[in-house]
Write an enzyme that holds these catalytic residues in place. Structure first.
Site, mmCIF file in Angstrom:
data_model
loop_
_atom_site.group_PDB
_atom_site.id
_atom_site.type_symbol
_atom_site.label_atom_id
_atom_site.label_comp_id
_atom_site.label_asym_id
_atom_site.label_seq_id
_atom_site.Cartn_x
_atom_site.Cartn_y
_atom_site.Cartn_z
ATOM 1 C CG ASP A 1 0.899 3.141 9.133
ATOM 2 O OD1 ASP A 1 -0.100 2.422 9.228
ATOM 3 O OD2 ASP A 1 1.645 3.142 8.136
ATOM 4 C CD GLU B 1 7.878 19.108 24.337
ATOM 5 O OE1 GLU B 1 7.070 19.640 23.541
ATOM 6 O OE2 GLU B 1 9.041 18.785 24.011
HETATM 7 C C1 NOJ Z 1 -0.884 -0.103 8.150
HETATM 8 C C2 NOJ Z 1 -2.164 0.556 7.767
HETATM 9 O O1 NOJ Z 1 -3.148 0.197 8.707
HETATM 10 C C3 NOJ Z 1 -2.478 0.078 6.375
HETATM 11 O O2 NOJ Z 1 -3.765 0.460 5.981
HETATM 12 C C4 NOJ Z 1 -1.428 0.620 5.454
HETATM 13 O O3 NOJ Z 1 -1.636 0.102 4.161
HETATM 14 C C5 NOJ Z 1 -0.028 0.229 5.901
HETATM 15 N N1 NOJ Z 1 0.160 0.389 7.306
HETATM 16 C C6 NOJ Z 1 1.021 1.067 5.198
HETATM 17 O O4 NOJ Z 1 0.988 2.379 5.683
#
Ligand code: NOJ
Ligand code: CA
Length: 559
Positions: free
Chosen positions: A217, A261
């Site tokens: 993310d 790993e």
């Molecule tokens: C990207 C994620 O896809 C989204 O849903 C989220 O709100 C933001 N990152 C923050 O984590």
């Protein structure tokens, strides 16, 4: 927990090629909206496990599971309380293991979401930081600063959070903490060695349990330039980019070492919305995460010239750094593509234009409750099917989002009281947000939640969902579901003799044709009028073909 619940890989069922992820079709599951086994209106891991036969019949190579960690759901689970557990609202670690085993037994790999930019404000480290003094080691795991103004009453910078409002929130003793997203999502300090070490522990925790890969993310956002000891800098936090990116390279080199790993090495795909393309692909290098989402098609109009330019640009840029391709049309953050393609075309975006005109149009449409401009549902679905078939023929990996295989549209008319997305609240309702693509799936045409579970759904489903139910579509040879199944099964066969690249074929205006080797050709008519049907044996067609290539249609041919 008992060892017997830890899944053993089933070598018979899984594709043992360590590069499986480079050509995989990965199906994204937003777990709280997929299937609810226990009737509390929230989708859960047991529900997901019960649907593995559906995923196997669909023919996907892997599942990407959006966050399933303990969370107060301030941002749909992207506010994580504990990175090494399962949210008790949706399951247990034992159920996670059972799910992994069931997926693997069906030949489906598992990629889990990892959220390194921020934790939730309920994470033990953040609670500890709040209880600790300014300048303490506990606060150093996050980004705490003194405010500006005579009494520190102004935030340290004027930077705005992604969901609206200031990116700084003040705590009881007067310091401020930084959050790129919601108030409940404090950003980690990635210069802190404990933070770095803890994420390596988390990666190993899940890899040891049999997880095959990670979706990272906000992968490009971990470092920002903020005022701090010895610096009163209050400008743009994303500069100088190259220096920030070099620090990220170092973090991901450490992750790569952990991935390697394992046998086969674990894979990773970075969520990187960044432009220019070279910057995005930095994270897709083999010594970095290995793959990064390419969101270009997701912002394009259904227009031949735009699609062709995007494909060319990405093939060239990825080859230059030895990265594999990814393609995406929908995910849990954007208006579903069956709806996008039912809205009028916009002008093409200028290079690096943000927000692109397509997104501006979608935001306006959502604000109108989905009435203005009028969505052409039939055209949207035809184009969505055609675009998906175009995408599934391309070299590289494809990421699908749950429900797109049903041709599902965006739900635009949710009541304010039912909304969950922090975008909606942080913008005082000015931005509608992403709930409309996160409504629980319809599995059957009847039932309290169209078969999602034995009770209701945590986001209300509209009556028209009945017509999109998986059971209805499974029995309909002309449905989106049947098409997706055909595409996936053909793709598996055709990939065995396909080239790693593509060759464009001569095509009339508004039509794109490409060859993948082994006789496989993909033709899409982006225009409004029928086009000549190219010669060859039709393998799959996204709408009935009657001697011509109809508008908004893709065919796969054996030439
Ligand atoms: C990207 C994620 O896809 C989204 O849903 C989220 O709100 C933001 N990152 C923050 O984590
Ligand atoms: Ca449930």
């Amino acid at each position: 927990m008992s060892q017997s619940l830890v899944p053993t890989l089933s070598p018979m069922a899984l594709d043992m090629n360590p590069d499986w992820w480079k050509t995989a079709v990965v199906y994204q599951i937003y777990p709280r909206s997929f299937a609810d086994a226990n009737g509390d209106t929230i989708g859960d891991l047991a529900g997901l496990t019960s649907r593995v036969p559906y995923l196997a019949a669909l023919g996907v190579d892997a599942v990407w599971l959006s966050p399933f960690y303990p969370s107060a759901l301030a941002d749909g689970g992207y506010d994580v309380d504990d990175y090494r557990d399962v949210d008790p609202k949706i399951g247990t670690l034992a159920e996670f293991d059972a799910m992994t085993a069931a997926l693997h037994a069906a030949g489906i790999r598992l990629v889990v979401d990892i959220v390194p930019n921020h934790s939730s404000d309920r994470h033990p480290w953040f609670r500890e930081a709040l209880a600790a003094a300014p300048d303490s080691p506990a606060r150093d795991r996050y980004i705490f600063r003194d405010g500006r103004g005579e009494h520190g009453e102004l935030p340290p910078t004027d930077f705005r959070a992604t969901f609206g409002g200031p990116a700084w929130t003040r705590v009881a003793d007067g310091q401020w903490y930084f959050h790129l997203f919601a108030i409940e999502q404090p950003d980690f300090n990635w210069d802190n060695p404990e933070v770095r070490a803890d994420f390596l522990t988390t990666l190993r925790f899940w890899a040891d349990r049999g997880v095959d890969g990670f979706r990272v993310d906000v992968a490009d956002g971990l470092f920002k330039r903020l005022p701090g000891p010895g610096s009163d800098y209050t400008g743009d936090p994303w500069t100088p980019r190259d220096e920030l990116d070099r620090r990220l390279d170092e973090v991901y080199a450490g992750w790569r070492a952990v991935f390697d790993e394992y046998d086969p090495p674990r894979c990773a795909v970075g969520e990187v919305w960044a432009e220019p393309i070279e910057r995005r692909l930095r994270f897709a290098r083999p010594d970095n995460l290995g793959q990064a989402f390419n969101f270009d098609l997701l912002r394009a109009n259904f227009r031949a010239s735009e699609f062709r330019a995007i494909v060319n640009r990405n093939l060239v840029a990825a080859a230059a750094v030895g990265a594999s391709q990814t393609w995406v049309l929908s995910n849990h953050d954007v208006v579903r593509h069956a709806t996008r393609y039912g809205l009028p075309l916009t002008r093409p975006a200028a290079p690096n234009e943000f927000p692109p005109p397509t997104v501006v149009r979608e935001v306006e449409w959502l604000k109108s409750g989905g009435v203005e401009p009028v969505e052409d549902v039939t055209l949207g679905l035809s184009r969505a099917k055609a675009a998906t078939a175009f995408l599934l023929g391309l070299p590289g990996a494809a990421y699908l989002y749950q429900g797109e295989e049903l041709g599902l549209r965006e739900v635009a008319d949710l009541d304010a009281a039912d909304r969950q997305d922090p975008t909606f609240f942080r913008s005082d309702g000015d931005e509608i947000g992403r709930d409309g693509c996160r409504v629980p799936l319809p599995w059957t045409p009847e039932g309290p939640s169209f078969g999602f579970g034995p009770a209701g759904a945590h986001l209300p489903q509209p009556a028209w969902f009945a017509g999109y139910a998986a059971s209805v579509e499974a029995a309909d040879p002309g449905s989106a579901l049947t098409l997706y199944r055909e595409l996936m099964s053909r793709r598996k066969q055709l990939l065995t003799s396909a080239d790693s690249g593509l060759t464009w074929l001569d095509a009339p205006d508004g039509v794109l044709g490409y060859a993948r080797g082994g006789g496989w050709q993909v033709w899409t008519n982006f225009g409004d009028l029928p086009a000549p049907l190219p010669a060859g044996e039709i393998l799959v067609a996204t709408s009935p073909v009657d001697g011509t290539l109809p508008p908004a249609t893709t065919v796969w041919l054996h030439a």
